[in-house]
Design an enzyme around this catalytic site. Sequence first.
Site, PDB file in Angstrom:
ATOM      1  N   ARG A   1       0.840  -1.071  -0.053  1.00 34.36           N
ATOM      2  CA  ARG A   1      -0.130   0.153  -0.125  1.00 34.36           C
ATOM      3  C   ARG A   1       0.904   1.242   0.058  1.00 34.36           C
ATOM      4  NH1 ARG A   1      -2.335  -3.638  -0.815  1.00 34.36           N
ATOM      5  NH2 ARG A   1      -4.171  -4.494   0.167  1.00 34.36           N
TER       6      ARG A   1
ATOM      7  N   SER B   1     -10.498  -1.383   4.440  1.00 34.10           N
ATOM      8  CA  SER B   1      -9.638  -1.403   5.589  1.00 34.10           C
ATOM      9  C   SER B   1      -9.273  -0.181   6.010  1.00 34.10           C
ATOM     10  CB  SER B   1      -8.295  -2.279   4.884  1.00 34.10           C
ATOM     11  OG  SER B   1      -8.935  -3.490   4.475  1.00 34.10           O
TER      12      SER B   1
ATOM     13  N   GLU C   1      -4.722   2.887   7.339  1.00 31.45           N
ATOM     14  CA  GLU C   1      -4.359   2.783   5.939  1.00 31.45           C
ATOM     15  C   GLU C   1      -5.069   4.321   5.402  1.00 31.45           C
ATOM     16  OE1 GLU C   1      -4.912  -1.089   3.978  1.00 31.45           O
ATOM     17  OE2 GLU C   1      -5.659   0.056   2.139  1.00 31.45           O
TER      18      GLU C   1
HETATM   19  C1  LIG Z   1     -15.510  -1.100   0.416  1.00 29.21           C
HETATM   20  C2  LIG Z   1     -13.913  -0.682   0.214  1.00 29.21           C
HETATM   21  C3  LIG Z   1     -13.039  -1.941  -0.163  1.00 29.21           C
HETATM   22  C4  LIG Z   1     -11.819  -1.487  -0.421  1.00 29.21           C
HETATM   23  N1  LIG Z   1     -11.133  -2.495  -0.695  1.00 29.21           N
HETATM   24  C5  LIG Z   1      -9.860  -2.363  -1.124  1.00 29.21           C
HETATM   25  C6  LIG Z   1      -8.927  -3.571  -1.209  1.00 29.21           C
HETATM   26  O1  LIG Z   1      -9.011  -4.687  -1.427  1.00 29.21           O
HETATM   27  N2  LIG Z   1      -7.375  -3.367  -1.729  1.00 29.21           N
HETATM   28  C7  LIG Z   1      -6.987  -2.094  -1.703  1.00 29.21           C
HETATM   29  O2  LIG Z   1      -5.868  -2.000  -1.593  1.00 29.21           O
HETATM   30  N3  LIG Z   1      -7.870  -0.970  -1.363  1.00 29.21           N
HETATM   31  C8  LIG Z   1      -9.418  -0.982  -0.796  1.00 29.21           C
HETATM   32  N4  LIG Z   1      -9.963   0.106  -0.569  1.00 29.21           N
HETATM   33  C9  LIG Z   1      -9.306   1.331  -0.541  1.00 29.21           C
HETATM   34  C10 LIG Z   1      -9.321   2.166  -1.909  1.00 29.21           C
HETATM   35  O3  LIG Z   1     -10.578   1.664  -2.660  1.00 29.21           O
HETATM   36  C11 LIG Z   1      -7.900   2.264  -2.573  1.00 29.21           C
HETATM   37  O4  LIG Z   1      -7.203   2.821  -1.683  1.00 29.21           O
HETATM   38  C12 LIG Z   1      -8.360   3.147  -3.967  1.00 29.21           C
HETATM   39  O5  LIG Z   1      -7.163   3.203  -4.823  1.00 29.21           O
HETATM   40  C13 LIG Z   1      -8.645   4.467  -3.717  1.00 29.21           C
HETATM   41  O6  LIG Z   1      -9.035   5.133  -5.023  1.00 29.21           O
HETATM   42  P1  LIG Z   1      -9.621   6.533  -5.137  1.00 29.21           P
HETATM   43  O7  LIG Z   1      -9.890   7.002  -6.514  1.00 29.21           O
HETATM   44  O8  LIG Z   1     -10.896   6.679  -4.377  1.00 29.21           O
HETATM   45  O9  LIG Z   1      -8.567   7.521  -4.486  1.00 29.21           O
HETATM   46  P2  LIG Z   1      -8.805   8.675  -3.238  1.00 29.21           P
HETATM   47  O10 LIG Z   1      -9.306   7.850  -2.033  1.00 29.21           O
HETATM   48  O11 LIG Z   1      -9.722   9.712  -3.665  1.00 29.21           O
HETATM   49  O12 LIG Z   1      -7.285   9.203  -3.016  1.00 29.21           O
HETATM   50  C14 LIG Z   1      -6.265   8.176  -2.720  1.00 29.21           C
HETATM   51  C15 LIG Z   1      -4.805   8.808  -2.611  1.00 29.21           C
HETATM   52  O13 LIG Z   1      -4.810   9.086  -4.024  1.00 29.21           O
HETATM   53  C16 LIG Z   1      -4.362  10.496  -4.317  1.00 29.21           C
HETATM   54  N5  LIG Z   1      -4.854  10.776  -5.645  1.00 29.21           N
HETATM   55  C17 LIG Z   1      -6.078  10.342  -6.280  1.00 29.21           C
HETATM   56  N6  LIG Z   1      -6.049  10.425  -7.472  1.00 29.21           N
HETATM   57  C18 LIG Z   1      -4.634  10.960  -7.858  1.00 29.21           C
HETATM   58  C19 LIG Z   1      -4.244  11.306  -9.095  1.00 29.21           C
HETATM   59  N7  LIG Z   1      -4.659  11.212 -10.209  1.00 29.21           N
HETATM   60  N8  LIG Z   1      -2.748  11.571  -9.067  1.00 29.21           N
HETATM   61  C20 LIG Z   1      -2.177  11.663  -8.044  1.00 29.21           C
HETATM   62  N9  LIG Z   1      -2.706  11.430  -6.751  1.00 29.21           N
HETATM   63  C21 LIG Z   1      -3.854  10.899  -6.733  1.00 29.21           C
HETATM   64  C22 LIG Z   1      -5.015  11.265  -3.164  1.00 29.21           C
HETATM   65  O14 LIG Z   1      -4.650  12.364  -3.113  1.00 29.21           O
HETATM   66  C23 LIG Z   1      -5.029  10.463  -2.069  1.00 29.21           C
HETATM   67  O15 LIG Z   1      -3.899  10.577  -1.403  1.00 29.21           O
HETATM   68  C24 LIG Z   1     -11.380  -0.252  -0.329  1.00 29.21           C
HETATM   69  C25 LIG Z   1     -12.210   0.672  -0.120  1.00 29.21           C
HETATM   70  C26 LIG Z   1     -13.373   0.658   0.129  1.00 29.21           C
HETATM   71  C27 LIG Z   1     -14.428   1.725   0.307  1.00 29.21           C
END
Ligand SMILES: Cc1cc2nc3c(=O)[nH]c(=O)nc-3n(C[C@H](O)[C@H](O)[C@H](O)COP(=O)(O)OP(=O)(O)OC[C@H]3O[C@@H](n4cnc5c(N)ncnc54)[C@H](O)[C@@H]3O)c2cc1C
Length: 329
Positions: free
Chosen positions: A157, A229, A325
């Site tokens: 991560r 998580s 996380e």
């Molecule tokens: C129900 C649920 C289940 C999940 N299961 C998993 C799992 O199995 N495995 C896992 O690894 N994660 C999991 N996650 C966590 C999450 O989905 C991941 O971390 C995902 O990658 C976040 O993506 P996001 O687009 O929502 O990013 P955000 O939450 O909006 O941002 C995350 C980070 O990325 C940065 N960011 C976003 N876009 C960009 C860009 N274009 N350029 C630079 N920085 C950027 C943001 O500033 C922030 O620091 C889960 C979440 C939920 C709600």
Amino acid sequence: MITRYCDYDLTRRNTFRMKVRCDSWIDYDSPDDLPAIFRELSGKWMHIGGGSNLLFTGDFHGTILHSSIRGVHADGTVVTVGAGEKLDDVISWACSQGLWGLENLSAIPGEAGAAAVQNVGAYGVEISDLIVDVRVFDTLTRKFRVIPAAEVAYGYRHSMFKEPVNKSRFIIVSLRIKLSDTPSPVLTHSGLSQFAAVEKLTPEAVRGGVIAVRASKLPDPLVTGSAGSFFKNPVIPVDRGVSLLASYPDMPHYQADGGWKIPAAWLIERSGMRGRAEGGAAVWQRQPLVIVNLSGNASPADIISLENEIIDAVLSRFGIELSPEVEHI
Ligand SMILES: Cc1cc2nc3c(=O)[nH]c(=O)nc-3n(C[C@H](O)[C@H](O)[C@H](O)COP(=O)(O)OP(=O)(O)OC[C@H]3O[C@@H](n4cnc5c(N)ncnc54)[C@H](O)[C@@H]3O)c2cc1C
């Protein structure tokens, strides 16, 4: 195209469904918009994706940028993906093309750009296993750059993009991933082992299995707010692990990063926190690693107080300090 809003409601922009606002919201759909945006941008800003790994602890007094850069283009088995694509849409497409690699990451919420920041992982696969390179806009030099995966310092991560010195420096505009057109299933997770015996296995079948396993454990983000998580799985020194194992012989552990990785879910469960509630927030009954906005009206303070209660409970029982996380904004 650049779209701007003032005093913007973020409730539907974060999967915890925190009712918070930002002073200004900018959406753009082309990398070429970024130099123009940064010529004018002043004050505090951040970039978000689908808001599925964030906890807004209050209103954000600044500008939030969001990418709507789309596009999935295959050159053989190398696929270029726009940062604003939903990761699961890309996975669904890849599986439908018979391309292997992404299927175990099915149903992870969020966008492709953030997936490359977070190094998302599930069921034995991390996206860094597949990334060839990442194209970024460097907000310091105001230039575009391609960073090979080997230079991104991927870990559990983790990536260089999460290091404090780089935070808010690089905006990912696209990534290239290398998939495979020959079967390469990863079926190490017990919930997927039944597929080992299947002849002519397809990525779509594995995707279906992954989605079913996830649905049995994790809250549906469309129904119950969460950020998945909440805590990282801690890695502890081996000698500390050995002494804990003497007191808790059933403690699961894996060799990782020079120590023992202990599932945070097990620690939380054994600290008696499964199902614990605080205001509108609760520990998810089916997976204690997840804090949910159970009532739909939980405040950031409810989530944070439950988070602290969990950290204290695990620390006092096992002497292990959990770290989140989920990114607190
Ligand atoms: C129900 C649920 C289940 C999940 N299961 C998993 C799992 O199995 N495995 C896992 O690894 N994660 C999991 N996650 C966590 C999450 O989905 C991941 O971390 C995902 O990658 C976040 O993506 P996001 O687009 O929502 O990013 P955000 O939450 O909006 O941002 C995350 C980070 O990325 C940065 N960011 C976003 N876009 C960009 C860009 N274009 N350029 C630079 N920085 C950027 C943001 O500033 C922030 O620091 C889960 C979440 C939920 C709600």
